[in-house]
Design a protein around this motif. Sequence first.
Motif, PDB file in Angstrom:
ATOM      1  N   GLY A  89       0.832  -1.215   0.000  1.00 28.14           N
ATOM      2  CA  GLY A  89       0.000   0.000   0.000  1.00 28.14           C
ATOM      3  C   GLY A  89       0.860   1.255   0.000  1.00 28.14           C
ATOM      4  O   GLY A  89       0.556   2.232  -0.710  1.00 28.14           O
ATOM      5  N   TRP A  90       1.927   1.265   0.764  1.00 32.88           N
ATOM      6  CA  TRP A  90       2.829   2.410   0.800  1.00 32.88           C
ATOM      7  C   TRP A  90       3.488   2.613  -0.571  1.00 32.88           C
ATOM      8  O   TRP A  90       3.570   3.727  -1.060  1.00 32.88           O
ATOM      9  CB  TRP A  90       3.905   2.226   1.870  1.00 32.88           C
ATOM     10  CG  TRP A  90       4.966   3.276   1.816  1.00 32.88           C
ATOM     11  CD1 TRP A  90       6.232   3.129   1.400  1.00 32.88           C
ATOM     12  CD2 TRP A  90       4.821   4.649   2.151  1.00 32.88           C
ATOM     13  NE1 TRP A  90       6.912   4.307   1.458  1.00 32.88           N
ATOM     14  CE2 TRP A  90       6.040   5.270   1.929  1.00 32.88           C
ATOM     15  CE3 TRP A  90       3.756   5.418   2.621  1.00 32.88           C
ATOM     16  CZ2 TRP A  90       6.266   6.623   2.147  1.00 32.88           C
ATOM     17  CZ3 TRP A  90       3.972   6.762   2.847  1.00 32.88           C
ATOM     18  CH2 TRP A  90       5.215   7.355   2.621  1.00 32.88           C
ATOM     19  N   ASN A  91       3.943   1.535  -1.180  1.00 35.72           N
ATOM     20  CA  ASN A  91       4.564   1.639  -2.507  1.00 35.72           C
ATOM     21  C   ASN A  91       3.573   2.177  -3.528  1.00 35.72           C
ATOM     22  O   ASN A  91       3.924   3.018  -4.367  1.00 35.72           O
ATOM     23  CB  ASN A  91       5.110   0.275  -2.957  1.00 35.72           C
ATOM     24  CG  ASN A  91       6.343  -0.120  -2.190  1.00 35.72           C
ATOM     25  OD1 ASN A  91       7.006   0.726  -1.592  1.00 35.72           O
ATOM     26  ND2 ASN A  91       6.655  -1.415  -2.207  1.00 35.72           N
ATOM     27  N   ALA A  92       2.337   1.722  -3.473  1.00 35.48           N
ATOM     28  CA  ALA A  92       1.316   2.207  -4.403  1.00 35.48           C
ATOM     29  C   ALA A  92       1.029   3.683  -4.158  1.00 35.48           C
ATOM     30  O   ALA A  92       0.889   4.473  -5.109  1.00 35.48           O
ATOM     31  CB  ALA A  92       0.038   1.382  -4.248  1.00 35.48           C
ATOM     32  N   THR A  93       0.979   4.085  -2.895  1.00 37.24           N
ATOM     33  CA  THR A  93       0.722   5.496  -2.575  1.00 37.24           C
ATOM     34  C   THR A  93       1.885   6.360  -3.046  1.00 37.24           C
ATOM     35  O   THR A  93       1.680   7.435  -3.649  1.00 37.24           O
ATOM     36  CB  THR A  93       0.534   5.664  -1.051  1.00 37.24           C
ATOM     37  OG1 THR A  93      -0.542   4.831  -0.632  1.00 37.24           O
ATOM     38  CG2 THR A  93       0.232   7.093  -0.677  1.00 37.24           C
ATOM     39  N   ARG A  94       3.103   5.918  -2.819  1.00 36.60           N
ATOM     40  CA  ARG A  94       4.286   6.680  -3.234  1.00 36.60           C
ATOM     41  C   ARG A  94       4.338   6.803  -4.759  1.00 36.60           C
ATOM     42  O   ARG A  94       4.626   7.872  -5.305  1.00 36.60           O
ATOM     43  CB  ARG A  94       5.529   5.973  -2.715  1.00 36.60           C
ATOM     44  CG  ARG A  94       6.801   6.794  -2.892  1.00 36.60           C
ATOM     45  CD  ARG A  94       7.956   6.128  -2.250  1.00 36.60           C
ATOM     46  NE  ARG A  94       8.171   4.835  -2.936  1.00 36.60           N
ATOM     47  CZ  ARG A  94       9.044   3.947  -2.572  1.00 36.60           C
ATOM     48  NH1 ARG A  94       9.806   4.155  -1.511  1.00 36.60           N
ATOM     49  NH2 ARG A  94       9.185   2.828  -3.228  1.00 36.60           N
ATOM     50  N   HIS A  95       4.004   5.727  -5.428  1.00 32.30           N
ATOM     51  CA  HIS A  95       3.991   5.755  -6.884  1.00 32.30           C
ATOM     52  C   HIS A  95       2.930   6.735  -7.395  1.00 32.30           C
ATOM     53  O   HIS A  95       3.180   7.503  -8.343  1.00 32.30           O
ATOM     54  CB  HIS A  95       3.728   4.348  -7.427  1.00 32.30           C
ATOM     55  CG  HIS A  95       3.746   4.234  -8.899  1.00 32.30           C
ATOM     56  ND1 HIS A  95       4.908   4.332  -9.642  1.00 32.30           N
ATOM     57  CD2 HIS A  95       2.745   4.033  -9.811  1.00 32.30           C
ATOM     58  CE1 HIS A  95       4.628   4.205 -10.922  1.00 32.30           C
ATOM     59  NE2 HIS A  95       3.309   4.009 -11.040  1.00 32.30           N
ATOM     60  N   ALA A  96       1.774   6.727  -6.770  1.00 34.70           N
ATOM     61  CA  ALA A  96       0.697   7.640  -7.187  1.00 34.70           C
ATOM     62  C   ALA A  96       1.091   9.082  -6.923  1.00 34.70           C
ATOM     63  O   ALA A  96       0.825   9.965  -7.757  1.00 34.70           O
ATOM     64  CB  ALA A  96      -0.597   7.284  -6.449  1.00 34.70           C
ATOM     65  N   VAL A  97       1.736   9.345  -5.790  1.00 37.11           N
ATOM     66  CA  VAL A  97       2.137  10.709  -5.467  1.00 37.11           C
ATOM     67  C   VAL A  97       3.190  11.185  -6.467  1.00 37.11           C
ATOM     68  O   VAL A  97       3.161  12.340  -6.914  1.00 37.11           O
ATOM     69  CB  VAL A  97       2.663  10.799  -4.019  1.00 37.11           C
ATOM     70  CG1 VAL A  97       3.333  12.129  -3.755  1.00 37.11           C
ATOM     71  CG2 VAL A  97       1.524  10.570  -3.050  1.00 37.11           C
ATOM     72  N   LYS A  98       4.102  10.330  -6.846  1.00 35.59           N
ATOM     73  CA  LYS A  98       5.117  10.712  -7.841  1.00 35.59           C
ATOM     74  C   LYS A  98       4.468  11.097  -9.175  1.00 35.59           C
ATOM     75  O   LYS A  98       4.881  12.049  -9.819  1.00 35.59           O
ATOM     76  CB  LYS A  98       6.102   9.557  -8.075  1.00 35.59           C
ATOM     77  CG  LYS A  98       7.127   9.416  -7.022  1.00 35.59           C
ATOM     78  CD  LYS A  98       8.092   8.306  -7.387  1.00 35.59           C
ATOM     79  CE  LYS A  98       9.122   8.106  -6.306  1.00 35.59           C
ATOM     80  NZ  LYS A  98      10.048   7.014  -6.613  1.00 35.59           N
ATOM     81  N   HIS A  99       3.425  10.349  -9.545  1.00 37.80           N
ATOM     82  CA  HIS A  99       2.742  10.664 -10.806  1.00 37.80           C
ATOM     83  C   HIS A  99       1.966  11.979 -10.709  1.00 37.80           C
ATOM     84  O   HIS A  99       1.834  12.676 -11.715  1.00 37.80           O
ATOM     85  CB  HIS A  99       1.810   9.519 -11.222  1.00 37.80           C
ATOM     86  CG  HIS A  99       2.541   8.383 -11.856  1.00 37.80           C
ATOM     87  ND1 HIS A  99       3.098   8.477 -13.101  1.00 37.80           N
ATOM     88  CD2 HIS A  99       2.807   7.124 -11.422  1.00 37.80           C
ATOM     89  CE1 HIS A  99       3.687   7.333 -13.399  1.00 37.80           C
ATOM     90  NE2 HIS A  99       3.516   6.496 -12.394  1.00 37.80           N
ATOM     91  N   VAL A 100       1.460  12.278  -9.545  1.00 40.15           N
ATOM     92  CA  VAL A 100       0.695  13.516  -9.397  1.00 40.15           C
ATOM     93  C   VAL A 100       1.627  14.719  -9.449  1.00 40.15           C
ATOM     94  O   VAL A 100       1.335  15.716 -10.124  1.00 40.15           O
ATOM     95  CB  VAL A 100      -0.111  13.494  -8.078  1.00 40.15           C
ATOM     96  CG1 VAL A 100      -0.699  14.869  -7.765  1.00 40.15           C
ATOM     97  CG2 VAL A 100      -1.224  12.466  -8.157  1.00 40.15           C
ATOM     98  N   PHE A 101       2.752  14.642  -8.734  1.00 41.30           N
ATOM     99  CA  PHE A 101       3.621  15.808  -8.641  1.00 41.30           C
ATOM    100  C   PHE A 101       4.697  15.856  -9.726  1.00 41.30           C
ATOM    101  O   PHE A 101       5.338  16.883  -9.899  1.00 41.30           O
ATOM    102  CB  PHE A 101       4.293  15.855  -7.260  1.00 41.30           C
ATOM    103  CG  PHE A 101       3.318  16.162  -6.165  1.00 41.30           C
ATOM    104  CD1 PHE A 101       2.757  17.428  -6.056  1.00 41.30           C
ATOM    105  CD2 PHE A 101       2.934  15.189  -5.245  1.00 41.30           C
ATOM    106  CE1 PHE A 101       1.871  17.710  -5.035  1.00 41.30           C
ATOM    107  CE2 PHE A 101       2.046  15.490  -4.227  1.00 41.30           C
ATOM    108  CZ  PHE A 101       1.502  16.747  -4.133  1.00 41.30           C
ATOM    109  N   HIS A 102       4.916  14.818 -10.420  1.00 38.81           N
ATOM    110  CA  HIS A 102       5.915  14.811 -11.500  1.00 38.81           C
ATOM    111  C   HIS A 102       5.241  14.515 -12.830  1.00 38.81           C
ATOM    112  O   HIS A 102       5.311  13.440 -13.374  1.00 38.81           O
ATOM    113  CB  HIS A 102       6.967  13.723 -11.241  1.00 38.81           C
ATOM    114  CG  HIS A 102       7.787  13.937 -10.027  1.00 38.81           C
ATOM    115  ND1 HIS A 102       8.614  15.011  -9.860  1.00 38.81           N
ATOM    116  CD2 HIS A 102       7.887  13.201  -8.880  1.00 38.81           C
ATOM    117  CE1 HIS A 102       9.212  14.920  -8.680  1.00 38.81           C
ATOM    118  NE2 HIS A 102       8.764  13.819  -8.062  1.00 38.81           N
ATOM    119  N   LYS A 103       4.615  15.517 -13.332  1.00 43.71           N
ATOM    120  CA  LYS A 103       3.933  15.347 -14.625  1.00 43.71           C
ATOM    121  C   LYS A 103       4.974  15.465 -15.730  1.00 43.71           C
ATOM    122  O   LYS A 103       5.737  16.413 -15.767  1.00 43.71           O
ATOM    123  CB  LYS A 103       2.851  16.366 -14.797  1.00 43.71           C
ATOM    124  CG  LYS A 103       1.692  16.149 -13.877  1.00 43.71           C
ATOM    125  CD  LYS A 103       0.595  17.073 -14.228  1.00 43.71           C
ATOM    126  CE  LYS A 103      -0.577  16.807 -13.303  1.00 43.71           C
ATOM    127  NZ  LYS A 103      -1.697  17.624 -13.628  1.00 43.71           N
TER     128      LYS A 103
END
Length: 105
Positions: A89-103
């Motif tokens: 779950g943490w890895n999925a959240t971190r991956h999602a946050v990277k996609h949101v802030f690193h367009k």
Amino acid sequence: MNNKKICAILIAFAALAALNGTAFAQESSGVKQDAKAVGHGVANGARDVGHATKHVAVKVGHAGKEAGLGIGHGAKKAGIAVGHGARDGWNATRHAVKHVFHKDD
């Protein structure tokens, strides 16, 4: 009564007493043997009961140990699964946050 008659009577009583004592000793010996045999039987029965009780206690103890190990191993597996799920779950959240802030558009 003269001394010869008294002496003969005393000897006769002594002989009867000796025979009676021997018969009593033999009878007493038989009773002792019977009591001894009964005592051995009681002791053997008590020993058998003690051994059976020990075997039952060992079986109950081993069953308790097996149940405890099963519960412990199950709790360990559940804890590992929860930890892995939290990490995933943490890895999925971190991956999602990277996609949101690193367009990269």
